[in-house]
Enzyme design. Sequence first.
Site, PDB file in Angstrom:
ATOM      1  CE  LYS A  14     -24.257  19.028 -43.329  1.00 46.22           C
ATOM      2  NZ  LYS A  14     -24.702  19.902 -44.442  1.00 46.22           N
TER       3      LYS A  14
ATOM      4  CB  SER B 279     -28.284  20.935 -43.155  1.00 49.16           C
ATOM      5  OG  SER B 279     -27.302  20.872 -44.186  1.00 49.16           O
TER       6      SER B 279
ATOM      7  CB  SER C 127     -26.354  23.492 -45.707  1.00 46.73           C
ATOM      8  OG  SER C 127     -27.725  23.266 -45.597  1.00 46.73           O
TER       9      SER C 127
HETATM   10  N1  GLN Z   1     -32.130  24.719 -46.246  1.00 46.87           N
HETATM   11  C1  GLN Z   1     -31.985  24.054 -47.487  1.00 46.87           C
HETATM   12  C2  GLN Z   1     -32.782  22.766 -47.492  1.00 46.87           C
HETATM   13  O1  GLN Z   1     -33.371  22.465 -46.516  1.00 46.87           O
HETATM   14  C3  GLN Z   1     -30.559  23.837 -47.821  1.00 46.87           C
HETATM   15  C4  GLN Z   1     -29.973  22.642 -47.218  1.00 46.87           C
HETATM   16  C5  GLN Z   1     -28.563  22.412 -47.643  1.00 46.87           C
HETATM   17  O2  GLN Z   1     -27.908  23.290 -48.203  1.00 46.87           O
HETATM   18  N2  GLN Z   1     -28.091  21.210 -47.383  1.00 46.87           N
HETATM   19  O3  GLN Z   1     -32.812  22.061 -48.457  1.00 46.87           O
END
Ligand code: GLN
Length: 487
Positions: free
Chosen positions: A75, A150, A174
């Site tokens: 990532k 994400s 994410s």
């Molecule tokens: N969807 C969550 C957010 O927008 C989690 C994102 C993540 O785990 N990086 O913060």
Amino acid sequence: MKENSICATRDLIQKKRIKVSEVLNNCLEIISRTEPKIGALLSVQEEQSRTLAMEMDRKGPDSEKPLWGIPLTIKDVICTKDAPTTCGSRILGNFTPCYDATLVSRLRRAGAIILGKTNMDEFAMGSSTENSAMQQTRNPWDLTRVPGGSSGGSAASTAAGQALGSIGTDTGGSIRQPASFCGVTGLKPTYGRVSRFGLVAFGSSLDQAGPIACNAADCAALLNVISGHDPLDSTSADLPVPDYAGSLALRNDLKGLKVGLPEQYWEGGMSPEVDSVCRAALEQIRSAGAETVQVQLPHSPHAVAAYYIIAMAEASSNLARYDGVRYGVRDDTARELPDMYCKTRSLALGEEVQRRIMIGTYVLSAGYYDAYYKKAAQVRRLIYHDFVQAFDACHLLCSPVVPFTAFHLGEKIEDPLQMYLMDIFTASLNLAGLPGMTIPAGLGRETGMPVGIQLMGPAFSEKLILQTAHVLEPYLPSLPRPAALNE
Ligand code: GLN
């Protein structure tokens, strides 16, 4: 997707039945065929990877190196030496770190080839990868749908077979949520299990990196390598790393295992197709020998609210460093310093990131700290206690990962609150710092899209989670190749 497995490929390489270059060429061929459709990768380190693969073939397999010749993607929030690390943001569009994150150097030392960097929501803020400033990633199962987020690029890239696995990060879901949307396996380790050194910070008390791969054995092989204490990360746990991969063979069934079903998660408004796949998976958990018991996580309805206050507060502080002075892009038209900060950050940070910085600054401000941040921190503690109590009555918990299957591109992006609710079954685990894993459980009968189930455990119970997932896999429907890639 078995033919893409890390463990099977590693064995073939070690037995000299296949060359590292052949494995790599196969991945590159899949990338050239699928990438125009799914857009999962922000950069491909093709030349470096080819050179490395040829060198490895010249030397011959090194049996001491558990990931010898295995191509992986990472990532783009994780620092890689001499390869761009943009975090999906314009502000880091020109940033190439001069060092590797600890987990990346561990992977390289184990013989892995870092083939590419994956698309993501800007600074890991989002649930669909639509917040990337760079490009749109599409779900390999249906190109009109999101891959989740994400870590959407990591999940889509793994599902498409562009590499044999990936490393994502999970701050509120994410890793687990995109794994569920793309029909792959993903593990968020216990906070502190994997070093965060070289991981660009979003919510420092929540962030944790972990593997996304085709099955539990592959996740175990990756976790073996990336786990462990790191003097460069003061929050990394100084605890021995069990042999996750080696311990999989120690369990053949789930006899004696008590799996708790949190009532609040199972009554939590899932779509009918997610509900039926998850309940079918529960039947299989019982067939494999486990006993299921109902448990309570009474504060979980407050998890999303507490998560967003804490994550935004930490983000507002962590992202203060992108000021046009030290990193990345700068707006040169300003005459005064404050004006330069303002113009740079307005120009180079996206809407969602700006929203979070503003809300995060607000909840930390003197007048509102007690009402918001402190309250959220107290709720966080209650959520942690809920888990501790639940684990008095069972070994692991099982729940859905997301209430729905992957939604259409554009469907939720205009409505941040809808997007935040995607984290309803995942965020509490990050607040509590505990490990959780997504296992593909089947396809939804309405959308035909993958559905995952989530296993959650006490701190540092990754071995038991992985063993359980490994036993369960043959009981669950095995997924075909993602349909959209055959067209
Ligand atoms: N969807 C969550 C957010 O927008 C989690 C994102 C993540 O785990 N990086 O913060």
